[in-house]
Design a protein around this motif. Structure first.
Motif, short mmCIF file in Angstrom:
data_model
loop_
_atom_site.label_atom_id
_atom_site.label_comp_id
_atom_site.label_asym_id
_atom_site.label_seq_id
_atom_site.Cartn_x
_atom_site.Cartn_y
_atom_site.Cartn_z
N HIS A 53 52.70 7.26 -3.04
CA HIS A 53 53.89 6.49 -2.70
C HIS A 53 53.61 5.00 -2.86
CE1 HIS A 53 51.56 6.04 0.98
NE2 HIS A 53 52.31 4.98 1.25
N ASN A 54 54.65 4.22 -2.79
CA ASN A 54 54.50 2.76 -2.74
C ASN A 54 55.58 2.19 -1.84
OD1 ASN A 54 56.82 2.90 -4.34
ND2 ASN A 54 56.14 1.30 -5.73
N HIS A 55 55.43 0.91 -1.51
CA HIS A 55 56.41 0.19 -0.69
C HIS A 55 56.16 -1.29 -0.84
CE1 HIS A 55 52.94 0.37 1.98
NE2 HIS A 55 53.07 1.68 2.01
N GLU A 56 57.10 -2.07 -0.38
CA GLU A 56 57.00 -3.53 -0.53
C GLU A 56 55.97 -4.16 0.41
OE1 GLU A 56 58.27 -5.44 -2.97
OE2 GLU A 56 58.82 -3.47 -3.75
N GLN A 57 55.64 -3.49 1.51
CA GLN A 57 54.66 -4.04 2.44
C GLN A 57 53.24 -3.95 1.87
OE1 GLN A 57 56.75 -1.41 3.39
NE2 GLN A 57 57.47 -1.74 5.47
N GLU A 58 52.41 -4.93 2.20
CA GLU A 58 50.98 -4.79 2.00
C GLU A 58 50.48 -3.83 3.07
OE1 GLU A 58 49.52 -9.05 0.28
OE2 GLU A 58 49.77 -8.88 2.45
N GLU A 59 49.40 -3.12 2.78
CA GLU A 59 48.92 -2.14 3.75
C GLU A 59 47.39 -2.05 3.71
OE1 GLU A 59 50.34 2.20 5.28
OE2 GLU A 59 50.44 1.87 3.13
N SER A 89 51.22 -4.99 -2.28
CA SER A 89 52.65 -4.70 -2.31
C SER A 89 53.03 -4.00 -3.62
CB SER A 89 53.41 -6.02 -2.18
OG SER A 89 54.79 -5.82 -2.34
N ALA A 90 53.84 -2.96 -3.51
CA ALA A 90 54.46 -2.24 -4.62
C ALA A 90 53.49 -1.38 -5.43
CB ALA A 90 55.23 -3.18 -5.55
N CYS A 109 50.70 -2.11 8.20
CA CYS A 109 51.61 -2.60 7.15
C CYS A 109 52.15 -3.95 7.56
CB CYS A 109 52.81 -1.67 6.99
SG CYS A 109 52.46 -0.07 6.32
N HIS A 117 58.49 5.98 2.75
CA HIS A 117 57.93 7.20 2.15
C HIS A 117 57.91 8.36 3.13
CE1 HIS A 117 53.74 7.56 3.74
NE2 HIS A 117 53.83 6.26 3.91
#
Length: 131
Positions: A53-59, A89-90, A109, A117
């Motif tokens: 998965h991906n998302h806009e937040q850094e993690e 991010s992303a 995050c 996700h």
């Protein structure tokens, strides 16, 4: 003062064989914060996973106990207790427990917000690994 007791947070079991308990976040978490989200995850032995998965937040993932394989973008490595990994991010990422014991980890995050996700996994709309 608010203290979140992980032993009292029921959390949720996901189809990819992990138990996720959120401690810090926006709506509905024991500790409300806008700037970040924090949680504790247990991946079942022999294949429990945080799916691709991906998302806009850094993690960041921090492995507390166990070992597994982390994929970030096109990189793939073993990861074990005491190690942390950063996901920009992303960028797509995935963590899989290949061991015979549970893998315990925490995630952070930034900034906080919905962890999309989770909903995608429950809806069956996450892309297959590598896609």
């Amino acid at each position: 003062m608010i203290i979140a007791d992980i032993a009292r947070i029921p959390g949720r079991i996901f189809p990819a064989r992990r138990w996720t308990r959120s401690l810090v976040g926006q709506t509905g978490q024991p500790i409300a914060a806008k700037g970040f989200a924090l949680g504790y995850v247990v991946l079942e032995p022999n294949g429990g996973q945080v799916p691709w998965h991906n998302h806009e937040q850094e993690e960041v993932y921090v492995v507390i106990e166990g070992r597994g394989e982390i994929c970030v973008g096109d990189e793939r490595r073993e990861i074990a207790a005491g190690q942390a990994v950063f996901m920009p991010s992303a960028v797509f990422h995935q963590l899989t427990n290949h061991g015979d014991a549970p893998l315990h980890m925490m995630y952070v995050c930034c900034p906080g917000g919905e962890i999309a996700h989770w909903r995608q996994e429950l809806d069956g709309t996450l892309p297959p690994a590598g896609v």
